[in-house]
Design an enzyme around this catalytic site. Structure first.
Site: not given
Ligand code: FSX
Ligand code: SF4
Ligand code: SF4
Length: 318
Positions: A64, A67, A167, A205, A242, A245, A266, A272, A281, A293, A299, A302
């Protein structure tokens, strides 16, 4: 403003930056200190020699462009600094001025000239069905070039490949349940065609800009970073979300949020997936350190090879 890491001249080696200095900079990054500390003037000047001999070619398939947008959102260092001083980016379909056959001629010329030395960045998955015809990335001499053909040819010539985003790394969203185009990540495609060029996966992602720039800097100065079993640099993906966190005390006390706006609990019951997610992160944070996130939602892991199917439905407890 964060203080820049000073790199004493005596710590530099003639070929670049000393192991001690670079590890020091990287350790700082892993601990959540801004990437700007890696991009200090001494390090940049040491890298410049290597950059002239190590171009980066960035190609895009089924993605998309998130990235690339994430990379453009690099705050410290700014994207201008990244492009001018850190990465010798010779081809990028979204940001380069050149287009059409001129751009493609340049792409293939650089790949030949720097055979075995350049890094190929792949963004987006590669569709394997119908001999790759689901993703045409250009035309040269009246021949339609598929993403499959381009990544095979350039991948064989590259010194290393960075699969940027989930991806490119594992198939990601285009490879979600259904997957009529047979969307595939780079390593799986390389395995099928016995291409031996080393691949570094930088999932997410999208991925964090520091993960992208930091891995490229590591490649230029230290070579391939140490990887986990899923091909991800341990430097950025070596710790569990986790376990680190800030909401972990709530989890231990079994206090759970029922809504995104309730920050005193939590986030597990609203979906999550942090217990399965390995990425930094929690300390690096996103958007220039402003938030991340879990602070706003949950979370969704991703960075996982099985994403998005492994995380779906996103906002329900697993
Ligand atoms: Fe994939 Fe890149 Fe997700 Fe998008 O292009 S990792 S769909 S955020 O941006 O490839
Ligand atoms: Fe674990 Fe998510 Fe709870 Fe944080 S918010 S303690 S990562 S389950
Ligand atoms: Fe990080 Fe989880 Fe957010 Fe992905 S979804 S960027 S692993 S906190």
């Amino acid at each position: 403003m964060k203080e820049e890491l000073k790199l004493p001249e005596e710590q530099q080696e003639s070929s670049g930056v000393s192991r001690r200095s670079f590890l020091k900079a990287l350790t700082g990054t892993a601990a959540g200190i801004g990437l700007s500390q890696m991009i200090n003037p001494a390090l940049v000047s040491a890298m410049k020699k290597g950059l002239e001999k190590h171009p980066v070619l960035w190609v895009q398939g089924q993605g998309c462009t998130g990235c690339s947008v994430s990379l453009l959102n690099s705050v410290e260092p700014s994207i201008a600094k990244v492009l001018l001083d850190v990465i010798s980016l010779e081809f990028h379909p979204t940001v380069m001025a050149s287009e059409g056959e001129t751009a493609l001629d340049n792409l293939y010329r650089i790949a030949d000239e720097f055979k075995g030395k350049f890094s190929l960045v792949v963004e987006g998955a590669i569709p394997m069905a119908a001999n790759g015809k689901y993703c045409i990335v250009g035309e040269r001499d009246h021949h339609e070039i598929t993403m499959l053909e381009m990544t095979k040819e350039l991948g064989e010539k590259a010194g290393s490949v960075l699969a940027i985003g989930t991806c490119a790394a594992y198939g990601g969203i285009p490879a979600a349940k259904g997957n009529l185009t047979e969307a595939t990540g780079v390593q799986a495609m390389f395995d099928k065609f016995s291409i031996k060029t080393p691949v570094v996966n930088i999932p997410g992602c999208p991925p964090h800009p520091d993960w992208i720039v930091g891995t490229i800097v590591h490649l230029l100065t230290k070579g391939l970073p140490e990887l986990d079993d899923d091909g991800r640099p341990l430097l950025f993906f070596g710790e569990n979300i986790h376990e680190n966190c800030p909401y972990l005390d709530y989890f231990d006390e079994e206090i759970f949020s029922a809504t995104f706006t309730d920050k005193k609990g939590c986030r597990m019951e609203i979906g999550c997936k942090g217990p399965d997610a390995n990425a930094d992160c929690f300390s690096r944070r996103w958007n220039g350190g402003l938030n991340w996130c879990i602070e706003n939602a949950v979370c969704i892991n991703c960075v996982d090879p099985g994403f998005p199917d492994s995380a779906s439905p996103f906002y329900e407890s697993a």
